[in-house]
Design a protein around this motif. Structure first.
Motif, short mmCIF file in Angstrom:
data_model
loop_
_atom_site.label_atom_id
_atom_site.label_comp_id
_atom_site.label_asym_id
_atom_site.label_seq_id
_atom_site.Cartn_x
_atom_site.Cartn_y
_atom_site.Cartn_z
N ASP A 8 0.83 -1.20 0.00
CA ASP A 8 0.00 0.00 0.00
C ASP A 8 0.87 1.26 0.00
O ASP A 8 0.67 2.18 -0.79
CB ASP A 8 -0.89 0.04 1.25
CG ASP A 8 -2.02 -0.98 1.16
OD1 ASP A 8 -1.93 -1.89 0.32
OD2 ASP A 8 -2.97 -0.88 1.94
N SER B 10 -4.41 -3.15 -3.63
CA SER B 10 -3.98 -1.88 -3.05
C SER B 10 -4.64 -0.70 -3.76
O SER B 10 -5.10 0.25 -3.12
CB SER B 10 -2.47 -1.75 -3.13
OG SER B 10 -1.86 -2.53 -2.12
N LYS C 61 -8.16 -0.23 -2.66
CA LYS C 61 -8.28 0.49 -1.38
C LYS C 61 -8.23 1.99 -1.61
O LYS C 61 -9.03 2.74 -1.07
CB LYS C 61 -7.13 0.10 -0.45
CG LYS C 61 -7.25 -1.27 0.17
CD LYS C 61 -6.13 -1.48 1.20
CE LYS C 61 -5.83 -2.95 1.39
NZ LYS C 61 -4.59 -3.19 2.16
#
Lengths: 239, 239
Positions: free
Chosen positions: B149, B189, B192
DNA sequence: CATACTGTGTACGCTAGCGCACGGAAGCGA
DNA sequence: TCGCTTCCGTGCGCTAGCGTACACAGTATG
């Protein structure tokens, strides 16, 4: 100057012509490097560059939380403090003595002057810097893709190449700091190597028993780096 | 020469004095860089260096099994092909166009001659090289210690800094190659970030919606690199 | 000789990211 | 319009390495 402590054990100094070396020699200052000594601190202005002879220095990148990773290692083939002639004066990384021994140091200004004056010295140092860059790049990719086992082999071999003996004084804790992993992880990987008869260690002393065995286990990264060092730094020793 | 295609959009060329620039200008050759073009191949002798203007080039370390990792990224602030003036001629890494656009190229020999002749150009390029080294070192430590991330945020920000727009043309597959991770990992990622409203993407087009949001999520590595670039490359534009 | 410390071994649950497999949707070309 | 390719989503089992905790043997120190 005894044979034991000869600046020209450092390959860069050895590669200089007699005249160029004579220019620098009077200003070379012998220095004893003890395990854990810090030669370069993050962001601090350096006053000297160091030419290791039989010592090894690690370049570390340290983060806010204290986690660190070794990005390159410097022995007799190199110089510590490239940012002095690269022009930045400081760097965000640290340089720590990984294996005690000797080095010769030179005031930064003197090196800079000579760097600007002598194109031979300049080319020498720039080629070395390129080799260092390769080592850093390969470390980055190795960190990403290879197992701890392989990385430990790489690290041992890189150290071994820079040592006169086959024994290195180094705790697993310190190796863990260099590789940026847990100490327990190093215990496990080193245990495998010991059980395989490749190394033996005891309380901070590691002896390499079977170098070809290590070379069989290491990832390609070691060879890539070594080949590039050989290619870039295979100058002849002038008189 | 139109304003649209001005070599001095490249910061290094822009930092040269009028005289020095006039030396090089006649030999600068406009080049269109398409996504995926290879400017430097591992071990191959390069004939040109490239000064990107509005393109981005990734320096990749590729391994035998095809796995790769980006070790640095170069935009208008830099130059591709440092090994030409560093003296090694070749490098073991590759340079791939990551964002299509323009660059100006120069025959290697011309740059080398000028590098040896002009200490201004020399200092400029060496300072840039040191910044590049910092980026590589920080990439290595980031690979080791930070989550995907965080690394994705770093990568997006580094790209964004080198783009005139806030949209980048880049599939998740390619980002995965750069970061040296799985494509699925990037999907997760990026998902998100999208759900958090920081970015939006669609079939190879990523738009950044909330840059401060990204900066809040990124690891310290981004700031370290950016600060060092600012420090080393904050020259004034001469006339 | 008692004590503290340093270096190493081991175990256990946890998580991030991997490898793989598949499905679906958007775009492109014939 | 059909078919194919590219790009993205998702799920599942797996493993390496993490964090933590603790035990134990050398070594140094008093």
């Amino acid at each position: 100057m005894t044979l034991q402590h000869d600046p020209r054990q450092n390959h860069l100094l050895a590669a200089l012509s007699r005249d160029e070396y004579q220019c620098l020699a009077p200003h070379l200052e012998w220095a004893e490097l003890k395990l854990g000594d810090s030669l370069v601190e993050s962001g601090k202005v350096m006053h000297h560059v160091y030419f290791p002879t039989d010592s090894i220095v690690s370049l570390l990148c340290v983060m806010e939380d204290g986690d660190s990773t070794e990005i390159a290692v410097v022995g007799a083939e190199g110089i510590v403090g490239i940012s002095l002639f690269m022009g930045g004066e400081t760097t965000p990384s640290r340089a720590i003595v990984q294996s005690a021994g000797s080095a010769y140091r030179l005031r930064g200004q003197l090196l800079k002057d000579e760097f600007d004056r002598s194109s031979t010295l300049q080319h020498l140092l720039l080629r070395y810097t390129q080799a260092l860059i390769t080592q850093m790049a390969q470390t980055a990719v190795c960190n990403r893709h290879h197992s701890l086992d392989q990385q430990l082999c790489r690290w041992l071999l890189l150290s071994l190449d820079r040592l006169p003996t086959n024994e290195l004084v180094m705790t697993q804790e310190l190796i863990a700091n260099m590789l940026g992993v847990r100490r327990e992880g190093v215990t496990e990987s080193a245990g495998k190597l010991q059980r395989a008869g490749l190394i033996s260690y005891h309380r901070g002393h590691i002896r390499i028993l079977d170098r070809p065995g290590l070379e069989a286990r290491v990832c390609e990264c070691y060879a890539v780096v070594k080949k590039e060092y050989d290619r870039l730094l295979s100058y002849h020793r002038p008189g």
